[in-house]
Design a protein around this motif. Structure first.
Motif, PDB file in Angstrom:
ATOM      1  N   TYR A 152       0.718  -1.162  -0.071  1.00 47.98           N
ATOM      2  CA  TYR A 152      -0.059  -0.036  -0.062  1.00 47.98           C
ATOM      3  C   TYR A 152       0.771   1.256  -0.052  1.00 47.98           C
ATOM      4  N   ALA A 153       0.885   2.095  -1.227  1.00 47.34           N
ATOM      5  CA  ALA A 153       1.493   3.155  -1.113  1.00 47.34           C
ATOM      6  C   ALA A 153       0.600   4.320  -0.901  1.00 47.34           C
ATOM      7  N   MET A 154       0.620   4.759   0.365  1.00 51.21           N
ATOM      8  CA  MET A 154      -0.400   5.683   0.997  1.00 51.21           C
ATOM      9  C   MET A 154       0.035   7.123   0.948  1.00 51.21           C
ATOM     10  N   GLY A 155       1.257   7.416   0.606  1.00 51.77           N
ATOM     11  CA  GLY A 155       1.810   8.761   0.629  1.00 51.77           C
ATOM     12  C   GLY A 155       1.506   9.526  -0.264  1.00 51.77           C
ATOM     13  N   GLU A 156       1.890  10.890  -0.359  1.00 51.43           N
ATOM     14  CA  GLU A 156       1.588  11.904  -1.297  1.00 51.43           C
ATOM     15  C   GLU A 156       2.826  12.372  -1.885  1.00 51.43           C
ATOM     16  N   GLY A 157       3.833  11.836  -1.531  1.00 53.81           N
ATOM     17  CA  GLY A 157       5.218  12.497  -2.036  1.00 53.81           C
ATOM     18  C   GLY A 157       5.804  13.250  -0.797  1.00 53.81           C
ATOM     19  N   PHE A 158       6.916  13.883  -0.824  1.00 57.11           N
ATOM     20  CA  PHE A 158       7.717  14.589   0.154  1.00 57.11           C
ATOM     21  C   PHE A 158       6.884  15.822   0.321  1.00 57.11           C
ATOM     22  N   THR A 159       6.819  16.402   1.449  1.00 56.34           N
ATOM     23  CA  THR A 159       6.046  17.605   1.937  1.00 56.34           C
ATOM     24  C   THR A 159       6.325  18.933   0.914  1.00 56.34           C
ATOM     25  N   TRP A 160       7.692  18.722   0.495  1.00 58.28           N
ATOM     26  CA  TRP A 160       8.031  20.040  -0.480  1.00 58.28           C
ATOM     27  C   TRP A 160       7.434  19.845  -1.648  1.00 58.28           C
ATOM     28  N   GLU A 161       6.930  18.623  -2.100  1.00 57.75           N
ATOM     29  CA  GLU A 161       6.280  18.369  -3.306  1.00 57.75           C
ATOM     30  C   GLU A 161       4.729  18.717  -3.159  1.00 57.75           C
ATOM     31  N   THR A 162       4.142  18.357  -2.140  1.00 57.69           N
ATOM     32  CA  THR A 162       2.721  18.639  -2.204  1.00 57.69           C
ATOM     33  C   THR A 162       2.376  19.864  -1.584  1.00 57.69           C
ATOM     34  N   GLN A 163       3.255  20.587  -0.798  1.00 55.02           N
ATOM     35  CA  GLN A 163       3.038  21.752  -0.293  1.00 55.02           C
ATOM     36  C   GLN A 163       1.590  22.154   0.476  1.00 55.02           C
ATOM     37  N   ASP A 164       1.252  21.005   0.842  1.00 54.63           N
ATOM     38  CA  ASP A 164      -0.039  21.054   1.357  1.00 54.63           C
ATOM     39  C   ASP A 164      -0.254  20.148   2.647  1.00 54.63           C
ATOM     40  N   LYS A 165      -0.151  20.784   3.760  1.00 55.83           N
ATOM     41  CA  LYS A 165      -0.091  20.103   5.154  1.00 55.83           C
ATOM     42  C   LYS A 165      -1.322  19.346   5.571  1.00 55.83           C
ATOM     43  N   ALA A 166      -2.440  19.806   5.241  1.00 54.31           N
ATOM     44  CA  ALA A 166      -3.551  19.110   5.407  1.00 54.31           C
ATOM     45  C   ALA A 166      -3.708  17.863   4.746  1.00 54.31           C
ATOM     46  N   ARG A 167      -3.346  17.839   3.423  1.00 58.19           N
ATOM     47  CA  ARG A 167      -3.363  16.722   2.618  1.00 58.19           C
ATOM     48  C   ARG A 167      -2.272  15.905   3.086  1.00 58.19           C
ATOM     49  N   ASP A 168      -1.189  15.970   3.380  1.00 58.72           N
ATOM     50  CA  ASP A 168      -0.042  15.214   4.095  1.00 58.72           C
ATOM     51  C   ASP A 168      -0.663  14.689   5.126  1.00 58.72           C
ATOM     52  N   ILE A 169      -1.277  15.462   6.106  1.00 57.57           N
ATOM     53  CA  ILE A 169      -1.729  14.742   7.434  1.00 57.57           C
ATOM     54  C   ILE A 169      -2.762  13.806   7.227  1.00 57.57           C
TER      55      ILE A 169
END
Length: 205
Positions: free
Chosen positions: A93-110
């Motif tokens: 299961y690849a659940m991540g969205e990429g590194f934080t500097w790629e998404t630039q969306d803290k709510a989405r990362d959380i």
């Protein structure tokens, strides 16, 4: 270099003593348990080590699972191998969205980290699964996307007795290190990235 008969005799005697001491030590190591294993530190190889353990389990016919907390849609070699050839023994299961500097969306990362933790808990509680790799979860813990105390408490109180859980990523929190049975800290001695070499297929992914 040639050995004299005396050298060969001394060597044989030394090895015999070491073997006897080793056998005595191993005689007292009869217990088995599901381990909490942490691979951390700034050096390369934390995820690679975790995936090596996954492959060992597969070779022994032991069901296992992977939850990736940072890497999302990346077409990595380990993901391709496990999903293509070993899907019957390893859930991935690849659940991540990429590194934080790629998404630039803290709510989405959380949200992604929390969804990954929900999946991870379900896999860990499934006693048919012998090893669960939580790849890069330490990054999610470091940024506060997951509550480190909650993760540690779950592992200590709800993890089945014979299930191994491997947690990778830099900056493992002190509470997790304290709770773990096995902790390896990988040092950064030298890396080609500093010489302008990009991440390469088969080495980094």
């Amino acid at each position: 270099m040639s050995l004299t008969p005396e050298d060969a005799t001394r060597h044989a005697e030394k090895m015999a003593r070491i073997k006897a001491a080793r056998a005595k030590m191993m005689a007292g190591k009869t217990g088995e348990k599901g381990l909490i294993i942490v691979h951390t530190g700034p050096g390369k190889g934390k995820s690679s080590s975790g995936f090596g353990m996954v492959l060992r389990c597969i070779a022994h016919g032991m069901p296992c699972a992977v939850v990736q907390f940072i890497k999302g849609a990346w077409d990595t070699g380990e993901r391709r191998l496990l999903t293509t050839h070993f899907a019957g023994l390893c859930q991935f299961y690849a659940m991540g969205e990429g590194f934080t500097w790629e998404t630039q969306d803290k709510a989405r990362d959380i949200a992604a980290a929390k969804a990954g933790w929900v999946k991870a808990k379900a896999l860990i509680l499934d006693e048919r699964i012998r090893l669960v790799l939580l790849d890069e979860i330490n990054i999610a813990l470091r940024y506060g996307y997951l509550d480190a105390d909650e993760v540690v408490e779950f592992l200590l109180t709800q993890k089945p007795a014979m299930t191994h859980v491997v947690l990778t990523g830099r900056n493992a929190p002190p509470g997790l290190i304290e709770a773990a049975d096995l902790v390896s800290e990988i040092a950064a001695v030298k890396h080609p990235f500093k010489e302008g070499i990009k991440a390469q297929k088969g080495v980094e992914f």
